[in-house]
Design a protein around this motif. Structure first.
Motif, PDB file in Angstrom:
ATOM      1  N   TYR A 270       0.857  -1.184   0.000  1.00 49.33           N
ATOM      2  CA  TYR A 270       0.000   0.000   0.000  1.00 49.33           C
ATOM      3  C   TYR A 270       0.895   1.237   0.000  1.00 49.33           C
ATOM      4  O   TYR A 270       1.794   1.353   0.811  1.00 49.33           O
ATOM      5  CB  TYR A 270      -0.919   0.034   1.226  1.00 49.33           C
ATOM      6  N   LYS A 271       0.631   2.122  -0.956  1.00 51.80           N
ATOM      7  CA  LYS A 271       1.414   3.342  -1.066  1.00 51.80           C
ATOM      8  C   LYS A 271       0.559   4.518  -0.608  1.00 51.80           C
ATOM      9  O   LYS A 271      -0.492   4.800  -1.200  1.00 51.80           O
ATOM     10  CB  LYS A 271       1.876   3.547  -2.516  1.00 51.80           C
ATOM     11  N   CYS A 275       2.090  10.788   1.523  1.00 48.62           N
ATOM     12  CA  CYS A 275       3.547  10.873   1.730  1.00 48.62           C
ATOM     13  C   CYS A 275       4.326   9.855   0.917  1.00 48.62           C
ATOM     14  O   CYS A 275       5.563   9.799   1.009  1.00 48.62           O
ATOM     15  CB  CYS A 275       3.876  10.717   3.207  1.00 48.62           C
ATOM     16  N   SER A 276       3.623   8.985   0.148  1.00 47.72           N
ATOM     17  CA  SER A 276       4.237   7.952  -0.698  1.00 47.72           C
ATOM     18  C   SER A 276       4.947   6.856   0.092  1.00 47.72           C
ATOM     19  O   SER A 276       5.729   6.088  -0.460  1.00 47.72           O
ATOM     20  CB  SER A 276       5.216   8.576  -1.703  1.00 47.72           C
ATOM     21  N   HIS A 277       4.663   6.784   1.399  1.00 45.33           N
ATOM     22  CA  HIS A 277       5.234   5.695   2.206  1.00 45.33           C
ATOM     23  C   HIS A 277       4.649   4.363   1.765  1.00 45.33           C
ATOM     24  O   HIS A 277       3.446   4.237   1.548  1.00 45.33           O
ATOM     25  CB  HIS A 277       4.947   5.927   3.692  1.00 45.33           C
ATOM     26  N   VAL A 278       5.499   3.353   1.623  1.00 51.81           N
ATOM     27  CA  VAL A 278       5.067   2.026   1.187  1.00 51.81           C
ATOM     28  C   VAL A 278       4.999   1.091   2.379  1.00 51.81           C
ATOM     29  O   VAL A 278       5.954   0.993   3.163  1.00 51.81           O
ATOM     30  CB  VAL A 278       6.020   1.453   0.115  1.00 51.81           C
ATOM     31  N   GLU A 279       3.875   0.425   2.517  1.00 51.46           N
ATOM     32  CA  GLU A 279       3.666  -0.473   3.647  1.00 51.46           C
ATOM     33  C   GLU A 279       3.189  -1.832   3.140  1.00 51.46           C
ATOM     34  O   GLU A 279       2.310  -1.916   2.274  1.00 51.46           O
ATOM     35  CB  GLU A 279       2.611   0.105   4.593  1.00 51.46           C
ATOM     36  N   LYS A 280       3.784  -2.913   3.667  1.00 46.96           N
ATOM     37  CA  LYS A 280       3.328  -4.258   3.349  1.00 46.96           C
ATOM     38  C   LYS A 280       2.043  -4.543   4.126  1.00 46.96           C
ATOM     39  O   LYS A 280       1.830  -4.010   5.211  1.00 46.96           O
ATOM     40  CB  LYS A 280       4.395  -5.303   3.689  1.00 46.96           C
ATOM     41  N   LEU A 281       1.191  -5.448   3.584  1.00 43.82           N
ATOM     42  CA  LEU A 281      -0.139  -5.656   4.150  1.00 43.82           C
ATOM     43  C   LEU A 281      -0.329  -7.005   4.829  1.00 43.82           C
ATOM     44  O   LEU A 281      -1.231  -7.149   5.658  1.00 43.82           O
ATOM     45  CB  LEU A 281      -1.201  -5.517   3.041  1.00 43.82           C
ATOM     46  N   PHE A 282       0.503  -8.006   4.516  1.00 43.54           N
ATOM     47  CA  PHE A 282       0.238  -9.356   4.991  1.00 43.54           C
ATOM     48  C   PHE A 282       1.279  -9.797   6.015  1.00 43.54           C
ATOM     49  O   PHE A 282       2.489  -9.624   5.816  1.00 43.54           O
ATOM     50  CB  PHE A 282       0.219 -10.337   3.813  1.00 43.54           C
TER      51      PHE A 282
END
Length: 342
Positions: A270-271, A275-282
């Motif tokens: 998820y971006k 702020c364009s921070h990228v986060e994993k979801l699983f």
């Protein structure tokens, strides 16, 4: 004595079948990518004594290959009779499948995205929603309440694929009420799928994209045995459980000799739009190389999109920032299609 003769005949049939298959692997035709076996245009080879039977699956622009293969098979002097069962979808040049190991991974959305982006490249595209137990293509495209017309052609009643924004679409959901339970038994299911393949007026298509049901079952087996699908792209989510189901599914396609072009990993991250921070979801996510034990090519990783897919307005998958995620997938499909005039 009879058992001994029967065993010897079976061994001879198996030897001849292997001989035929190895011979066909060495053949090359300008119209296809690879040989007739690994490209999966020839399937169901059977030898019974001096009789040879096989199915040949072609695009509508490749019919001349049948005569070439018949001529090559004359080199086997023991074959007193050769049966070539030709299967093709009228007007359809190439058929590609989109599958998955489990439901809920966004397979139907990916199907629409691939179709939209092939159309964007100038191809004529259709979608066959073959997910007979959970057909979602009409929901995504806003065609839930669309009636399907029919026509008579050469004594056969054909469905007329619906033209939606330049893409031809057919789904079992269009033949049933929205709340109707879709419970199909084996023989009825097989007949239905063959109708959807060969008794639909698709017009002229470069690509027919088939949205398969998740996992393994009668639907997939029927399509692998009876349709001119030349390859499959598999959709998965990140994480061990999704990939575990996917690997089981790949085994079925491999057993049928169906080329697996690669994987699409949906909802990879998820971006943040601010702020364009990228986060994993699983939580169970591992590096793809540690899960994908069969080393299938990861064609693209799609983010979890912040927008909802709606029928009105600009299609989500045509937006420039999203469309680019399908570049590798569509380029690979173009390569495998091997259109002589492109």
């Amino acid at each position: 004595m009879n058992n001994q003769n029967e065993n010897e005949n079976n061994q001879e049939n198996e030897f001849r079948q292997t001989e035929i298959k190895e011979y066909l692997r060495r053949l090359k035709f300008d119209e296809i990518s690879g040989d007739p076996i690994t490209s999966c245009i020839i399937r169901n080879i059977r030898v019974v004594g001096d009789y040879l039977y096989l199915k040949i699956f072609l695009g509508s622009d490749q019919i001349q290959i049948k005569e070439k293969i018949e001529e090559e098979l004359k080199n086997f002097s023991w074959a007193k009779k050769i049966y070539l069962d030709l299967k093709f979808i009228k007007g359809v040049r190439r058929t590609i499948a989109i599958g998955s190991g489990k439901g809920g991974v966004g397979k139907s959305s990916i199907t629409v995205g691939v179709a939209q982006n092939l159309k964007k490249r100038g191809y004529k595209v259709g979608i066959l929603d073959a997910d007979v137990y959970g057909p979602n293509i009409p929901v995504i495209t806003g065609l839930n309440n669309q009636d399907v017309s029919t026509k008579d052609e050469d004594g056969v009643t054909k469905f007329i694929a619906i033209d939606h924004d330049g893409i031809k679409i057919m789904s079992v959901a269009m033949l049933a009420k929205r709340e109707q339970s879709l419970a199909w038994r084996g023989p009825i299911l097989t007949r239905l799928l063959n109708q959807f393949l060969y008794q639909v007026d698709w017009g002229d298509l470069d690509f027919l994209i088939v949205d398969l049901p998740p996992g393994t079952g009668d639907t997939q087996i029927t399509l692998l045995q009876d349709s001119p699908i030349i390859g499959v792209i598999l959709v998965t989510l990140p994480g061990l459980s999704s990939y575990s189901d996917l690997i089981r599914t790949t085994t079925m396609y491999e057993n049928f000799g169906m080329p697996i072009y690669g994987l699409v990993e949906n909802m990879s991250f998820y971006k943040c739009p601010c702020c364009s921070h990228v986060e994993k979801l699983f939580l169970d996510e591992f590096p793809v190389k540690n899960i994908n034990s069969k080393n299938y090519n990861l064609l693209t990783s799609l983010p979890f999109f912040n927008s909802k897919l709606v029928a009105e307005g600009i299609n989500l998958f045509l937006k420039e920032e999203i469309s680019s995620y399908f570049d590798n997938v569509c380029s690979l499909i173009e390569e495998k299609a091997n259109f002589k005039n492109y």
